[in-house]
Scaffold this active site. Structure first.
Site, PDB file in Angstrom:
ATOM      1  N   HIS A 191      16.129  -3.876 -32.734  1.00  0.00           N
ATOM      2  CA  HIS A 191      17.133  -4.635 -31.987  1.00  0.00           C
ATOM      3  C   HIS A 191      17.907  -3.766 -31.016  1.00  0.00           C
ATOM      4  O   HIS A 191      18.359  -4.228 -29.985  1.00  0.00           O
ATOM      5  CB  HIS A 191      18.024  -5.425 -32.936  1.00  0.00           C
ATOM      6  CG  HIS A 191      17.312  -6.623 -33.469  1.00  0.00           C
ATOM      7  ND1 HIS A 191      16.695  -6.629 -34.683  1.00  0.00           N
ATOM      8  CD2 HIS A 191      17.034  -7.814 -32.888  1.00  0.00           C
ATOM      9  CE1 HIS A 191      16.090  -7.797 -34.852  1.00  0.00           C
ATOM     10  NE2 HIS A 191      16.270  -8.527 -33.784  1.00  0.00           N
ATOM     11  N   ARG A 298      19.520 -15.692 -29.292  1.00  0.00           N
ATOM     12  CA  ARG A 298      19.600 -15.151 -30.657  1.00  0.00           C
ATOM     13  C   ARG A 298      21.012 -15.411 -31.190  1.00  0.00           C
ATOM     14  O   ARG A 298      21.902 -14.584 -31.038  1.00  0.00           O
ATOM     15  CB  ARG A 298      19.324 -13.647 -30.655  1.00  0.00           C
ATOM     16  CG  ARG A 298      17.877 -13.247 -30.419  1.00  0.00           C
ATOM     17  CD  ARG A 298      17.697 -11.739 -30.559  1.00  0.00           C
ATOM     18  NE  ARG A 298      16.296 -11.364 -30.696  1.00  0.00           N
ATOM     19  CZ  ARG A 298      15.506 -11.028 -29.680  1.00  0.00           C
ATOM     20  NH1 ARG A 298      15.971 -11.020 -28.452  1.00  0.00           N
ATOM     21  NH2 ARG A 298      14.254 -10.692 -29.901  1.00  0.00           N
ATOM     22  N   ARG A 334      18.058 -20.363 -31.248  1.00  0.00           N
ATOM     23  CA  ARG A 334      17.473 -20.145 -32.568  1.00  0.00           C
ATOM     24  C   ARG A 334      18.596 -20.162 -33.592  1.00  0.00           C
ATOM     25  O   ARG A 334      19.637 -19.527 -33.393  1.00  0.00           O
ATOM     26  CB  ARG A 334      16.778 -18.786 -32.596  1.00  0.00           C
ATOM     27  CG  ARG A 334      16.352 -18.390 -33.993  1.00  0.00           C
ATOM     28  CD  ARG A 334      15.551 -17.127 -33.992  1.00  0.00           C
ATOM     29  NE  ARG A 334      16.370 -15.963 -33.770  1.00  0.00           N
ATOM     30  CZ  ARG A 334      15.871 -14.754 -33.563  1.00  0.00           C
ATOM     31  NH1 ARG A 334      14.565 -14.571 -33.510  1.00  0.00           N
ATOM     32  NH2 ARG A 334      16.662 -13.732 -33.397  1.00  0.00           N
ATOM     33  N   GLU A 433       6.394 -16.610 -36.719  1.00  0.00           N
ATOM     34  CA  GLU A 433       6.509 -15.165 -36.937  1.00  0.00           C
ATOM     35  C   GLU A 433       6.079 -14.751 -38.339  1.00  0.00           C
ATOM     36  O   GLU A 433       6.042 -13.577 -38.656  1.00  0.00           O
ATOM     37  CB  GLU A 433       7.919 -14.660 -36.598  1.00  0.00           C
ATOM     38  CG  GLU A 433       9.048 -15.492 -37.125  1.00  0.00           C
ATOM     39  CD  GLU A 433      10.426 -15.080 -36.575  1.00  0.00           C
ATOM     40  OE1 GLU A 433      10.535 -14.074 -35.869  1.00  0.00           O
ATOM     41  OE2 GLU A 433      11.393 -15.784 -36.880  1.00  0.00           O
ATOM     42  N   ASN A 456       7.363  -9.965 -32.380  1.00  0.00           N
ATOM     43  CA  ASN A 456       7.936  -8.759 -32.996  1.00  0.00           C
ATOM     44  C   ASN A 456       7.736  -8.821 -34.505  1.00  0.00           C
ATOM     45  O   ASN A 456       7.280  -7.868 -35.137  1.00  0.00           O
ATOM     46  CB  ASN A 456       9.435  -8.646 -32.693  1.00  0.00           C
ATOM     47  CG  ASN A 456       9.717  -8.721 -31.210  1.00  0.00           C
ATOM     48  OD1 ASN A 456       8.832  -8.452 -30.413  1.00  0.00           O
ATOM     49  ND2 ASN A 456      10.928  -9.079 -30.845  1.00  0.00           N
ATOM     50  N   ASP A 457       8.106  -9.953 -35.072  1.00  0.00           N
ATOM     51  CA  ASP A 457       7.925 -10.100 -36.512  1.00  0.00           C
ATOM     52  C   ASP A 457       6.487 -10.457 -36.872  1.00  0.00           C
ATOM     53  O   ASP A 457       5.964  -9.988 -37.870  1.00  0.00           O
ATOM     54  CB  ASP A 457       8.890 -11.161 -37.068  1.00  0.00           C
ATOM     55  CG  ASP A 457      10.273 -10.576 -37.294  1.00  0.00           C
ATOM     56  OD1 ASP A 457      10.348  -9.447 -37.804  1.00  0.00           O
ATOM     57  OD2 ASP A 457      11.263 -11.234 -36.945  1.00  0.00           O
ATOM     58  N   ARG A 467       8.863  -2.825 -38.210  1.00  0.00           N
ATOM     59  CA  ARG A 467       9.033  -2.719 -36.765  1.00  0.00           C
ATOM     60  C   ARG A 467      10.035  -1.639 -36.338  1.00  0.00           C
ATOM     61  O   ARG A 467      10.047  -1.212 -35.191  1.00  0.00           O
ATOM     62  CB  ARG A 467       9.466  -4.075 -36.186  1.00  0.00           C
ATOM     63  CG  ARG A 467      10.770  -4.570 -36.711  1.00  0.00           C
ATOM     64  CD  ARG A 467      10.983  -6.036 -36.401  1.00  0.00           C
ATOM     65  NE  ARG A 467      11.726  -6.258 -35.171  1.00  0.00           N
ATOM     66  CZ  ARG A 467      12.131  -7.448 -34.745  1.00  0.00           C
ATOM     67  NH1 ARG A 467      11.817  -8.531 -35.436  1.00  0.00           N
ATOM     68  NH2 ARG A 467      12.816  -7.571 -33.654  1.00  0.00           N
ATOM     69  N   CYS A 504       8.476 -15.691 -27.502  1.00  0.00           N
ATOM     70  CA  CYS A 504       9.756 -15.037 -27.188  1.00  0.00           C
ATOM     71  C   CYS A 504       9.830 -13.630 -27.755  1.00  0.00           C
ATOM     72  O   CYS A 504      10.843 -12.967 -27.654  1.00  0.00           O
ATOM     73  CB  CYS A 504      10.923 -15.874 -27.674  1.00  0.00           C
ATOM     74  SG  CYS A 504      10.909 -16.115 -29.454  1.00  0.00           S
TER      75      CYS A 504
HETATM   76  C1  PEP Z   1      10.421 -11.925 -32.909  1.00  0.00           C
HETATM   77  O1  PEP Z   1      10.380 -11.692 -34.116  1.00  0.00           O
HETATM   78  O2  PEP Z   1       9.472 -11.724 -32.136  1.00  0.00           O
HETATM   79  C2  PEP Z   1      11.653 -12.441 -32.296  1.00  0.00           C
HETATM   80  C3  PEP Z   1      11.676 -12.854 -31.060  1.00  0.00           C
HETATM   81  O3  PEP Z   1      12.776 -12.445 -33.052  1.00  0.00           O
HETATM   82  P1  PEP Z   1      13.635 -11.132 -33.365  1.00  0.00           P
HETATM   83  O4  PEP Z   1      13.117 -10.030 -32.477  1.00  0.00           O
HETATM   84  O5  PEP Z   1      15.053 -11.464 -33.077  1.00  0.00           O
HETATM   85  O6  PEP Z   1      13.353 -10.905 -34.794  1.00  0.00           O
HETATM   86 MG    MG Z   2      11.946 -12.371 -35.441  1.00  0.00          MG
END
Ligand code: PEP
Ligand code: MG
Length: 574
Positions: A191, A298, A334, A433, A456-457, A467, A504
């Site tokens: 993040h 977010r 979200r 995710e 990402n997840d 991650r 996203c």
């Molecule tokens: C993701 O997991 O790709 C996502 C967009 O959410 P975050 O990065 O906030 O976990």
């Molecule tokens: Mg995520």
């Protein structure tokens, strides 16, 4: 002598400025017996006066960026520095025992802190113990001639060097002065990396060694495009990178011409390129960067920026601000995605061995309607002011999706009792995710208006690779053919059921992934606002038929992510 350090490119651009280490200095000291107690006590008075001046300045600088409550902490610290009883004890210790200033300050202030901490019936006083300890550190740093880091107090250009950066660190940063960020830890989708992109601060993360390589004040060059950092850069290197930065700015100026242009491919197929935002204040930048909408708000940053659970009214105001700010373009919010690496001070969660696999996001919301419902109500009310989508994070099973929708429908019915028709235009969606949700995409697609793929997840969970852990960051492989196959399955499933397919996660802004995703027919690409115009510029030169062929070839012929990257380069000259 310049040193080169390699890390993970996390936020585009070049940053050139002196290093500012966000690392606590060594505050150890030698115990001594002093000959001149008066002179020694004068040192204490000076260190306290300097600490007071420093805190006053930090507070002044932080005004406008921090809330009143945070600013009051500085006043509390200043008050401690003039506490007559504490000063009296320090003075007596130095005069009576000829104790050195450092030891006297350390001893007396530690005693004070311990005394406060022992007041078990008085939570307020207990909390002041941490303040006294903080002030002690500042006073000791002044006595020892060392500098304590303070992000909110930065008032000249710097490159921040840290072991890692927390979202609360980034929230205090002023992009006017913070020219770059380099960390030991973290991956491209941590993040901190995402926030540095939002703030448009060039960043390199996961360098492993930067905090031991760089010293305060050394000239540092951050190349956020390639992941290179040069510590103690000489004049020639600085000049070379200033030229690169100027060329990059020129390229940015070219992209800027596309701000009002549609997001279309060479063969005229329309897509949407949207922005990921953290707070309603980010909307201005999304509009400035020509976003076709907000694909991911977010909402947890709203919660993290508050010292209490935001009320329905507070949330309503924030969501309304975002919706109104986007002037008719859709906003997807979200619901609360807390837990994992995003804690909330006022919502203590159990200690877990694997927080990313634990009690987080929708799993918390489904157990806590007292938290979930006010958010959903606020969102439904905000939908009266413009097109709004609501999506649920971390859905794994159909049962979870249905449970979330049930709570949503309860809120809708409650609100509609007084306001018939409210919320009728809300689009409901879910993040993809969790691997099971991706596998089960056909069933899931029947029950939502849209998917938003959180790569990402989704990558973290498919590759079983944390991650935020740079040691396993080589497993962040959005171009892995097996993973591409999974994405294609999700997008095809969405389209079979007339469900919109959006993405996203950070992959949506990846230039190598773009032609592949266009070839799969992904409808919406949501990314850091800073990447929108670059992506629109690349998109207009890509033909979707050629992209579809590229996908076929990648899935048929490639065995590794490297091979896919090479294929994209060969076919498209990217
Ligand atoms: C993701 O997991 O790709 C996502 C967009 O959410 P975050 O990065 O906030 O976990
Ligand atoms: Mg995520």
């Amino acid at each position: 002598m310049a040193t080169d350090v390699k890390g993970i490119a996390a936020s585009d651009g070049y940053g050139i400025a002196p290093a500012y280490l966000l690392v606590d200095p060594d505050l150890s000291y030698d115990k001594k017996t002093v000959d001149d107690p008066a002179a020694e006590y004068a040192r204490v008075e000076k260190a306290f006066a300097d600490s007071t001046a420093e805190l006053t300045k930090i507070k002044e600088n932080a005004k406008g960026r921090l809330g009143d409550e945070e600013l009051e902490v500085f006043d509390a610290h200043i008050a401690i520095l003039s506490d007559p009883e504490m000063m009296g004890q320090i003075k007596s210790d130095i005069e009576d025992n000829h104790t050195g200033a450092e030891e006297a300050v350390d001893k007396v202030m530690t005693n004070f802190a311990d005394m406060l901490a022992a007041m078990v019936d008085n939570k307020y006083m207990q909390e002041r113990a941490a303040d006294v300890k903080d002030v002690k550190k500042r006073a000791l740093a002044h006595l020892l001639g060392k500098q304590l880091p303070n992000i909110a107090g930065i008032d000249k250009p710097v490159v921040i060097i840290a072991r890692e950066i927390t979202p609360s660190d980034t929230s205090q940063m002023d992009a006017k002065f913070v020219k770059g960020i380099v960390t030991d830890l973290g991956g491209r989708t941590s993040h901190a990396a995402i926030m540095s992109r939002t703030l448009r601060i060039p960043a390199v993360v996961g360098s492993e060694t930067i905090t031991s390589e760089a010293k305060n004040g050394q000239m540092v060059v951050v190349d956020g495009l390639n992941g290179d950092v040069i510590v103690d850069a000489d004049d020639a290197t600085v000049k070379e990178y200033e030229a690169k930065a100027a060329a990059f700015e020129k390229e940015r100026a070219e992209w800027a011409k596309l701000v009002d242009a549609p997001s279309v491919s060479k063969d005229g197929k329309e897509f949407e390129i949207a922005a990921n935002i953290g707070t309603p204040d980010d909307v201005a930048d999304a509009v400035k960067q020509g976003a076709d909408g907000v694909g991911l708000f977010r909402s947890e940053f709203l919660y993290m920026g508050s010292d209490h659970m935001p009320t329905e009214e507070e949330q309503f105001a924030a969501y309304k601000q975002a919706v109104v700010g986007m002037k008719g373009k859709p906003v997807v919010v979200r619901t609360l995605d807390i837990g994992g690496d995003k804690p909330l001070d006022y919502l203590p969660l159990p200690e877990e061995m694997n927080p990313f696999l634990g009690y987080r996001a929708i799993r918390i919301c489904l157990k806590r309607p007292d938290i979930f419902k006010p958010q959903l109500r606020a969102l439904i009310r905000a939908s009266e002011f413009g097109p709004l989508g609501i999506m649920f994070p971390m859905i794994g099973t159909l049962a979870e999706l249905r449970a979330a929708k049930k709570v949503y429908n309860e809120c809708l019915e409650e609100l509609q009792a007084d306001h018939p028709g409210i919320g009728k235009n809300v689009k409901l969606g879910m993040m993809i995710e969790v691997p099971l949700a991706a596998i089960n995409a056909d069933k899931m697609a029947e029950e939502v208006d849209f998917f938003s793929i959180g790569t990402n997840d989704l990558i973290q969970y498919n590759f079983a690779a944390d991650r935020g852990n740079d040691t396993v960051s080589y497993l962040y492989q959005p171009l892995n053919p097996a993973f591409l196959g999974l994405l294609k399955h999700v997008i095809d499933a969405a389209h079979r059921h007339n469900t919109k397919a959006a993405m996203c996660g950070e992959m949506a802004g990846d230039k190598y992934a773009l032609p592949l995703l266009m070839g799969m027919g992904l409808d919406e690409y949501s990314m850091s606002a800073t990447s929108i115009l670059r992506t629109r510029s690349t998109m207009k030169d890509l033909d979707t038929n050629a992209c579809a062929k590229l996908v076929e070839e990648a899935l048929d012929k490639c065995a590794t992510d490297e091979e896919v990257k090479q294929l994209v380069e060969d076919r498209l000259g990217l």
